[in-house]
Design a protein around this motif. Structure first.
Motif, PDB file in Angstrom:
ATOM      1  N   GLU A   6     -43.483  -7.592   4.197  1.00  0.00           N
ATOM      2  CA  GLU A   6     -42.260  -7.243   4.932  1.00  0.00           C
ATOM      3  C   GLU A   6     -41.793  -8.421   5.792  1.00  0.00           C
ATOM      4  O   GLU A   6     -40.597  -8.721   5.855  1.00  0.00           O
ATOM      5  CB  GLU A   6     -42.489  -6.010   5.812  1.00  0.00           C
ATOM      6  N   VAL A  48     -37.598  -7.665   5.570  1.00  0.00           N
ATOM      7  CA  VAL A  48     -37.027  -6.347   5.299  1.00  0.00           C
ATOM      8  C   VAL A  48     -38.143  -5.309   5.431  1.00  0.00           C
ATOM      9  O   VAL A  48     -39.300  -5.585   5.134  1.00  0.00           O
ATOM     10  CB  VAL A  48     -36.372  -6.290   3.893  1.00  0.00           C
ATOM     11  N   LEU A  91     -40.076  -2.272   4.133  1.00  0.00           N
ATOM     12  CA  LEU A  91     -40.292  -1.629   2.842  1.00  0.00           C
ATOM     13  C   LEU A  91     -40.676  -0.159   2.995  1.00  0.00           C
ATOM     14  O   LEU A  91     -40.393   0.640   2.106  1.00  0.00           O
ATOM     15  CB  LEU A  91     -41.374  -2.371   2.054  1.00  0.00           C
ATOM     16  N   PRO A  94     -34.895  -0.694   0.207  1.00  0.00           N
ATOM     17  CA  PRO A  94     -35.425  -1.926  -0.382  1.00  0.00           C
ATOM     18  C   PRO A  94     -36.845  -1.734  -0.922  1.00  0.00           C
ATOM     19  O   PRO A  94     -37.219  -2.334  -1.934  1.00  0.00           O
ATOM     20  CB  PRO A  94     -35.422  -2.924   0.776  1.00  0.00           C
ATOM     21  N   GLU A 124     -36.669  -0.221  -4.373  1.00  0.00           N
ATOM     22  CA  GLU A 124     -36.262  -1.240  -5.351  1.00  0.00           C
ATOM     23  C   GLU A 124     -37.440  -2.150  -5.718  1.00  0.00           C
ATOM     24  O   GLU A 124     -37.682  -2.422  -6.896  1.00  0.00           O
ATOM     25  CB  GLU A 124     -35.120  -2.075  -4.779  1.00  0.00           C
TER      26      GLU A 124
END
Length: 118
Positions: A68, A73, A75, A88, A91
């Protein structure tokens, strides 16, 4: 586990006994423990992921926090005694799961469909 070897690195995936080389430019954080994020996402629990893998809950948490931080970002959404995937995270987990599946299929294929060696 990452093993330095000149300008290339060898990557040993937890629980597979398989070593995969990658180019120096790739980040260790992005490829070191794909099984940690996949297992944590499947179980929605870092503890259950650790129980499945030969690591501690703290190691799974550290792997995910490192990733992360590297990606900048979040997760996983963390709550009181539970986690869920962020957008995210969903994904990334989809891509990681597909990649692990492709690797397993390739290993099986090169072994003539006889499965992993003991």
């Amino acid at each position: 586990m990452l093993i330095e070897n000149g300008t290339r690195r060898n990557l040993l995936f937890v629980g597979t006994g398989i070593t995969i080389s990658h180019v120096e430019g790739l980040s260790q954080a992005s490829v070191e423990r794909p099984s940690s994020i996949e297992a944590a996402a499947r179980h929605l629990s870092f503890t259950k992921a650790a129980n499945e893998l030969p690591v501690t809950q703290a190691a799974v948490s550290c792997h995910i926090l490192t990733l992360e931080d590297h990606l900048q970002v979040q997760l996983f959404n963390r709550g009181n005694q539970k986690v869920s995937l962020s957008a995210p995270g969903e994904e990334l987990v989809e891509a990681v799961t597909l990649s692990l599946w492709h690797m397993a299929a390739a290993f099986d294929s090169v072994q003539g469909g006889r499965g992993p060696s003991p």
